[in-house]
Design a protein around this motif. Structure first.
Motif, PDB file in Angstrom:
ATOM      1  N   ILE A   1      47.488  25.195  53.868  1.00 12.05           N
ATOM      2  CA  ILE A   1      46.733  26.442  53.977  1.00 12.05           C
ATOM      3  C   ILE A   1      46.015  26.706  52.652  1.00 12.05           C
ATOM      4  O   ILE A   1      46.657  26.761  51.603  1.00 12.05           O
ATOM      5  N   PRO A   2      44.683  26.847  52.677  1.00 11.52           N
ATOM      6  CA  PRO A   2      43.927  27.028  51.426  1.00 11.52           C
ATOM      7  C   PRO A   2      43.974  28.467  50.921  1.00 11.52           C
ATOM      8  O   PRO A   2      43.035  29.245  51.095  1.00 11.52           O
ATOM      9  N   PHE A   3      45.060  28.817  50.266  1.00 12.02           N
ATOM     10  CA  PHE A   3      45.174  30.164  49.708  1.00 12.02           C
ATOM     11  C   PHE A   3      44.154  30.382  48.592  1.00 12.02           C
ATOM     12  O   PHE A   3      43.822  29.465  47.848  1.00 12.02           O
ATOM     13  N   ILE A   4      43.683  31.610  48.511  1.00 14.31           N
ATOM     14  CA  ILE A   4      42.768  32.015  47.441  1.00 14.31           C
ATOM     15  C   ILE A   4      43.423  33.168  46.695  1.00 14.31           C
ATOM     16  O   ILE A   4      43.753  34.195  47.289  1.00 14.31           O
ATOM     17  N   LYS A   5      43.615  32.981  45.400  1.00 13.19           N
ATOM     18  CA  LYS A   5      44.240  34.041  44.601  1.00 13.19           C
ATOM     19  C   LYS A   5      43.171  35.017  44.130  1.00 13.19           C
ATOM     20  O   LYS A   5      42.126  34.626  43.613  1.00 13.19           O
ATOM     21  N   LEU A   6      43.454  36.300  44.302  1.00 13.98           N
ATOM     22  CA  LEU A   6      42.539  37.349  43.878  1.00 13.98           C
ATOM     23  C   LEU A   6      43.108  38.073  42.674  1.00 13.98           C
ATOM     24  O   LEU A   6      44.330  38.197  42.540  1.00 13.98           O
ATOM     25  N   PRO A   7      42.250  38.574  41.786  1.00 14.04           N
ATOM     26  CA  PRO A   7      42.751  39.320  40.628  1.00 14.04           C
ATOM     27  C   PRO A   7      43.420  40.614  41.074  1.00 14.04           C
ATOM     28  O   PRO A   7      42.993  41.254  42.040  1.00 14.04           O
ATOM     29  N   SER A   8      44.463  40.990  40.357  1.00 12.07           N
ATOM     30  CA  SER A   8      45.209  42.198  40.727  1.00 12.07           C
ATOM     31  C   SER A   8      44.355  43.454  40.583  1.00 12.07           C
ATOM     32  O   SER A   8      44.635  44.479  41.214  1.00 12.07           O
ATOM     33  N   SER A   9      43.300  43.401  39.776  1.00 12.43           N
ATOM     34  CA  SER A   9      42.447  44.575  39.579  1.00 12.43           C
ATOM     35  C   SER A   9      41.422  44.751  40.704  1.00 12.43           C
ATOM     36  O   SER A   9      40.729  45.765  40.745  1.00 12.43           O
ATOM     37  N   LEU A  10      41.320  43.770  41.600  1.00 12.85           N
ATOM     38  CA  LEU A  10      40.345  43.867  42.689  1.00 12.85           C
ATOM     39  C   LEU A  10      40.906  44.749  43.803  1.00 12.85           C
ATOM     40  O   LEU A  10      41.938  44.420  44.397  1.00 12.85           O
ATOM     41  N   PRO A  11      40.261  45.861  44.142  1.00 12.81           N
ATOM     42  CA  PRO A  11      40.784  46.725  45.209  1.00 12.81           C
ATOM     43  C   PRO A  11      40.571  46.092  46.578  1.00 12.81           C
ATOM     44  O   PRO A  11      39.524  45.505  46.862  1.00 12.81           O
TER      45      PRO A  11
ATOM     46  N   ILE B   1      29.951  41.060  51.500  1.00 14.59           N
ATOM     47  CA  ILE B   1      29.995  42.204  50.588  1.00 14.59           C
ATOM     48  C   ILE B   1      28.589  42.470  50.088  1.00 14.59           C
ATOM     49  O   ILE B   1      27.978  41.623  49.429  1.00 14.59           O
ATOM     50  N   THR B   2      28.058  43.645  50.411  1.00 11.27           N
ATOM     51  CA  THR B   2      26.666  43.925  50.080  1.00 11.27           C
ATOM     52  C   THR B   2      26.494  44.761  48.824  1.00 11.27           C
ATOM     53  O   THR B   2      25.434  44.826  48.266  1.00 11.27           O
ATOM     54  N   LYS B   3      27.542  45.440  48.382  1.00  6.10           N
ATOM     55  CA  LYS B   3      27.447  46.235  47.156  1.00  6.10           C
ATOM     56  C   LYS B   3      28.800  46.251  46.479  1.00  6.10           C
ATOM     57  O   LYS B   3      29.825  46.370  47.130  1.00  6.10           O
ATOM     58  N   ILE B   4      28.782  46.140  45.164  1.00 10.51           N
ATOM     59  CA  ILE B   4      30.015  46.150  44.401  1.00 10.51           C
ATOM     60  C   ILE B   4      29.990  47.325  43.446  1.00 10.51           C
ATOM     61  O   ILE B   4      29.036  47.505  42.693  1.00 10.51           O
ATOM     62  N   ILE B   5      31.027  48.120  43.506  1.00  7.20           N
ATOM     63  CA  ILE B   5      31.171  49.218  42.551  1.00  7.20           C
ATOM     64  C   ILE B   5      32.199  48.777  41.515  1.00  7.20           C
ATOM     65  O   ILE B   5      33.343  48.533  41.843  1.00  7.20           O
ATOM     66  N   GLY B   6      31.780  48.651  40.270  1.00  6.47           N
ATOM     67  CA  GLY B   6      32.692  48.160  39.238  1.00  6.47           C
ATOM     68  C   GLY B   6      32.181  46.867  38.651  1.00  6.47           C
ATOM     69  O   GLY B   6      30.984  46.635  38.565  1.00  6.47           O
ATOM     70  N   ASP B   7      33.087  46.003  38.259  1.00  6.65           N
ATOM     71  CA  ASP B   7      32.764  44.763  37.576  1.00  6.65           C
ATOM     72  C   ASP B   7      32.539  43.652  38.589  1.00  6.65           C
ATOM     73  O   ASP B   7      33.478  43.240  39.276  1.00  6.65           O
ATOM     74  N   PRO B   8      31.310  43.113  38.735  1.00  4.59           N
ATOM     75  CA  PRO B   8      31.053  42.059  39.721  1.00  4.59           C
ATOM     76  C   PRO B   8      31.832  40.788  39.433  1.00  4.59           C
ATOM     77  O   PRO B   8      32.070  39.990  40.331  1.00  4.59           O
ATOM     78  N   SER B   9      32.244  40.549  38.185  1.00  6.90           N
ATOM     79  CA  SER B   9      32.961  39.313  37.859  1.00  6.90           C
ATOM     80  C   SER B   9      34.325  39.239  38.532  1.00  6.90           C
ATOM     81  O   SER B   9      34.926  38.180  38.586  1.00  6.90           O
ATOM     82  N   LEU B  10      34.823  40.356  39.061  1.00  3.86           N
ATOM     83  CA  LEU B  10      36.121  40.339  39.706  1.00  3.86           C
ATOM     84  C   LEU B  10      36.121  39.505  40.976  1.00  3.86           C
ATOM     85  O   LEU B  10      37.158  39.064  41.437  1.00  3.86           O
ATOM     86  N   LEU B  11      34.960  39.281  41.559  1.00  2.00           N
ATOM     87  CA  LEU B  11      34.886  38.516  42.803  1.00  2.00           C
ATOM     88  C   LEU B  11      34.681  37.032  42.556  1.00  2.00           C
ATOM     89  O   LEU B  11      34.601  36.267  43.485  1.00  2.00           O
TER      90      LEU B  11
END
Length: 255
Positions: A135-145, A244-254
């Motif tokens: 299963i190709p898990f993708i880890k996301l940063p904890s700061s990403l809502p 995702i069409t708009k990001i509020i905050g730091d775009p580097s989180l994605l």
């Protein structure tokens, strides 16, 4: 000086010179060309397995809807594409049908995956749900809502389509998160007073911006027993960048 003594001295002198040459060679090798240490390897990241908690079959008019409840126990990792294979068996273990569908699952979440209107010529005894071996898990940063939605149920009514009766459930979804999404899915599960699944429907909303509300309508074949409660699960695949069409905050989180 005798010849024997000259040979002996020459032998000793040659040995000393040879030992000195070896010693100098070792010193040069150690000082000039030190042995390189391999860089430390990062430990492999391991994730807990996706759990298939329950599989329910809703039979109607010679067709079957099958609903699997999946749980992802990993708090910061999810799957953007998760193919599921439903294998339907009779009471003799014979395969009646098989169906594969793609879903996704967010970190630390419970997700319903369903396939609808599967034709079978015998009564279903067992349904096996198979996940891919890797299963190709993708880890996301904890700061990403994570996406958040509010679901509000409205009227539920009985509809007649030809000779078949359907329950129609209406409601409203509000995007309470920080992102705008191009595609939001709504899965609705109807349960009896024993928490057995007796109906399931799914629909897709268009673009749902942060703070926006959207009405939805789903249908399922009218069950023979009373509906005790209804679960509404809005969700969206945050692993698709184009969703995702708009990001509020730091775009580097994605990234």
């Amino acid at each position: 000086m005798s010849l024997r003594r000259i040979v002996k001295q020459t032998f000793y002198a040659g040995g000393c010179l040879f030992f000195l040459a070896v010693l100098i060679s070792v010193i040069i090798t150690v000082v000039v060309h030190p042995r390189s240490t391999p860089p430390p390897t990062a430990p492999a990241v391991s994730y807990q397995d996706i759990q298939v908690e329950n599989v329910s079959v809703v039979e109607h008019n010679g067709l079957s809807d099958i609903v699997a409840r999946l749980r992802n126990p990993n708090p910061q990792a999810g799957v953007g594409r998760l193919p599921l294979t439903f294998t339907i068996l009779d009471d003799q273990g014979n395969q009646l049908a098989t169906k594969t569908t793609d879903t996704y699952i967010l970190p630390a979440s419970l997700q319903y995956a369903a396939v609808f209107n599967i034709p079978t010529n015998k009564r279903i005894a067992t349904v096996n749900v198979s996940l891919p071996p890797e299963i190709p898990f993708i880890k996301l940063p904890s700061s990403l809502p994570m996406p958040t939605f509010n679901a509000f149920l409205r009227d539920r009514s009985l509809k007649q389509v030809g000779r078949n009766s359907y329950q129609e459930q209406t409601g409203q979804i509000t995007n309470t998160g920080s992102f705008d999404f191009l595609r939001v899915e709504v899965t609705v599960i109807a349960l009896d007073n024993q928490d057995n699944i007796i109906g399931a429907g799914q629909t897709f909303l268009g673009q749902l911006n942060s703070g926006q509300q959207r009405d939805f309508v789903v249908q399922w074949p009218a069950p023979n027993v009373e509906i005790a409660r209804v679960i509404v699960q809005p969700s969206t695949n945050i692993f698709l960048e184009e969703n995702i069409t708009k990001i509020i905050g730091d775009p580097s989180l994605l990234r």
